[in-house]
Design a protein around this motif. Structure first.
Motif, mmCIF file in Angstrom:
data_model
loop_
_atom_site.group_PDB
_atom_site.id
_atom_site.type_symbol
_atom_site.label_atom_id
_atom_site.label_comp_id
_atom_site.label_asym_id
_atom_site.label_seq_id
_atom_site.Cartn_x
_atom_site.Cartn_y
_atom_site.Cartn_z
ATOM 1 N N ILE A 69 -27.946 101.976 48.010
ATOM 2 C CA ILE A 69 -28.711 101.143 47.329
ATOM 3 C C ILE A 69 -28.811 99.715 48.230
ATOM 4 O O ILE A 69 -27.839 99.461 48.569
ATOM 5 N N ALA A 70 -29.972 99.253 48.432
ATOM 6 C CA ALA A 70 -30.376 98.174 49.153
ATOM 7 C C ALA A 70 -31.291 97.097 48.334
ATOM 8 O O ALA A 70 -32.390 97.427 48.148
ATOM 9 N N GLY A 71 -30.736 96.026 48.197
ATOM 10 C CA GLY A 71 -31.561 94.957 47.314
ATOM 11 C C GLY A 71 -30.827 94.298 46.578
ATOM 12 O O GLY A 71 -29.590 93.584 47.034
ATOM 13 N N TRP A 72 -30.922 94.197 45.353
ATOM 14 C CA TRP A 72 -30.153 93.178 44.290
ATOM 15 C C TRP A 72 -29.737 93.941 43.011
ATOM 16 O O TRP A 72 -30.656 94.663 42.708
ATOM 17 N N ILE A 73 -28.591 93.641 42.497
ATOM 18 C CA ILE A 73 -28.233 94.020 41.278
ATOM 19 C C ILE A 73 -28.149 92.956 40.375
ATOM 20 O O ILE A 73 -27.402 91.954 40.809
ATOM 21 N N LEU A 74 -28.647 92.569 39.194
ATOM 22 C CA LEU A 74 -28.368 91.562 38.378
ATOM 23 C C LEU A 74 -28.070 92.171 36.968
ATOM 24 O O LEU A 74 -28.773 92.951 36.271
ATOM 25 N N MET A 75 -27.144 91.548 36.376
ATOM 26 C CA MET A 75 -26.733 91.574 34.830
ATOM 27 C C MET A 75 -26.436 90.230 34.072
ATOM 28 O O MET A 75 -25.692 89.587 34.688
ATOM 29 N N ASP A 76 -27.273 90.011 33.062
ATOM 30 C CA ASP A 76 -27.157 88.920 32.444
ATOM 31 C C ASP A 76 -27.426 89.132 30.813
ATOM 32 O O ASP A 76 -27.798 90.472 30.554
ATOM 33 N N GLY A 77 -27.238 88.195 29.922
ATOM 34 C CA GLY A 77 -27.082 88.571 28.707
ATOM 35 C C GLY A 77 -26.950 87.256 27.820
ATOM 36 O O GLY A 77 -26.959 85.952 28.410
ATOM 37 N N SER A 78 -26.929 87.308 26.575
ATOM 38 C CA SER A 78 -26.596 86.195 25.638
ATOM 39 C C SER A 78 -25.092 85.695 26.051
ATOM 40 O O SER A 78 -24.120 86.107 26.850
ATOM 41 N N LYS A 79 -24.951 84.413 25.698
ATOM 42 C CA LYS A 79 -23.604 83.687 26.156
ATOM 43 C C LYS A 79 -22.475 84.210 25.710
ATOM 44 O O LYS A 79 -21.573 84.041 26.299
ATOM 45 N N ASP A 80 -22.339 84.867 24.595
ATOM 46 C CA ASP A 80 -21.276 85.321 24.091
ATOM 47 C C ASP A 80 -21.019 86.964 24.393
ATOM 48 O O ASP A 80 -22.063 87.622 24.593
#
Length: 407
Positions: free
Chosen positions: A310-321
């Motif tokens: 894999i070449a690029g970007w991996i992003l993971m986010d979500g609600s504060k809790d």
């Protein structure tokens, strides 16, 4: 004395006069069209220079341009050098179209824009300071500068296995912060959900749509994706998108609750899931690829299964809790080159050539679950080559660069 001329000579004179007239006319036309072609050539050269000026404007003042609003400029105030600039969002990337025109002549380029990484983005690790140290076990290697909690880094044991290398960090230890940098992933998901285009299916096995044309949307439903898609194409499903071994993608955007890449898939694009992304063995996702999840309430995972690139970007986010409900898992054999942002837990046994921004590291073993542990993992911030660009999300310099020219 009277000279008499034969009537046949007059015919020769007329013929020669006509021939000379034709030759002179041809020379006149040649000179005219040569001058016209030279004028067009000079105009095209000038348009190319104006186009380059317009591109430089977007790179230097990228945040000056609002989305979906056309900007018109007369570069030198002489009404001879006009350009148009249009900025659009394409997933997490900014898409620009610059057009230089004069009369009925015009030239244009379409491209995506990104940024040079900031110094933090050139480091190996940025780990949030939650008051606990980072513990290293086994053949773990952290190469490059590391932004770590005040409590620092230490060696540890799991299943009677200790740390086996001679240095904890092969770089400088710096102090991190108590919060992750904020990314606009929620807003990006909202924009993607609102994207809509004319529905289409490839006539044969290929669908190629220019970025100069209107968006084309492919609603895959529950059917696996097994064709070739390229360009200004949005692929969606309300349930699951499965990219088959035969499928190929270039520069597309895909959106679904679950996205899965089967064994042998090759391609690039931006892939957004609200639940899960699964990458199987022998999958190759080339630069610039985006893998992103955003969970509001439920679990969210990005996981590799087997040897993949894999070449690029991996992003993971979500609600504060509930950051523990978000997990990125990189299996042994995973080769990742780029930048990772994880507002959750990162469990990695593969090789990361680049940067990791993370809330917590994670190790699951037979003896328990360990937070802020790394076991047999490699993160090498020095392997991020100078041509790699950062997304306008976190740890980037305030200077735009052309990421890729598009058709």
């Amino acid at each position: 004395m009277i000279f008499r001329v034969s009537g046949g000579v007059l015919s020769y004179v007329l013929a020669i006069s006509l021939l000379v007239s034709v030759v002179l006319s041809m020379l006149t036309l040649y000179v005219y069209y040569a001058r016209m072609e030279h004028s067009h050539y000079l105009t095209r050269i000038r348009l190319q220079k104006n186009l380059a000026s317009g591109i430089q404007m977007t790179l230097g003042e990228y945040d000056h341009f609002a989305y979906d609003q056309a900007y018109h400029y007369d570069l030198y105030g002489e009404e001879q050098d006009s350009i148009n600039i249009l900025r659009r969002a394409w997933g997490l990337l900014d898409l620009y179209r610059v057009t230089a025109y004069k009369g009925d002549l015009e030239v244009s380029r379409i491209y995506t824009l990104a940024h040079r990484p900031a110094p933090q983005g050139r480091s190996a690790v940025f780990l949030v300071d939650d008051g606990r140290p980072l513990s290293l076990v086994g053949d773990t290697r952290l190469i490059g500068d590391c932004f770590l909690p005040v409590s620092g880094v230490q060696s540890a044991y799991i299943n009677r296995v200790g740390y086996t290398n001679d240095s904890l960090i092969y770089g400088q230890e710096l102090k991190s912060e108590k919060k992750l940098p904020e990314v606009a992933l929620k807003e990006a998901f909202t924009k993607i959900e609102k994207l809509a285009g004319g529905e289409a299916e490839p006539d044969e096995d290929t669908l190629t749509n220019s970025f100069g044309a209107d968006l084309v949307q492919v609603k895959a439903g529950n059917v696996g994706v097994n064709k070739v898609y390229s360009g200004h194409v949005l692929i969606t499903s309300n349930t699951r998108l499965v990219f088959d071994t035969l499928a190929r993608t270039t520069d597309i955007v895909a959106y679904a609750p679950v996205i899965e890449f089967l064994n042998g898939f090759h391609g690039s694009g931006q892939f957004f899931a609200t639940d899960t992304i699964i990458i199987h063995n022998n999958v190759k996702l080339t630069y610039p690829t985006v893998l992103a999840t955003y969970n509001r309430d439920d679990l969210a995972t990005i996981q590799t299964r087997g040897k993949c690139e894999i070449a690029g970007w991996i992003l993971m986010d979500g609600s504060k809790d509930g950051f523990r409900r978000r997990v990125i898992y990189l299996e042994d054999g995973t080769q990742f080159h780029g930048m990772i942002y994880c507002n959750g837990m990162l469990e990695t046994y593969g090789t990361v050539e680049g940067h990791v921004t993370v809330k917590r590291f994670l190790v699951n073993s037979q003896t328990g679950v360990y937070e802020n542990y790394l076991f047999n993992a490699t993160i090498d911030g020095t392997k991020l080559d100078t041509a790699f660009l950062a997304l306008p999300q976190w740890f980037y310099k305030k200077e735009g660069k052309v990421l890729k020219y598009l058709n």
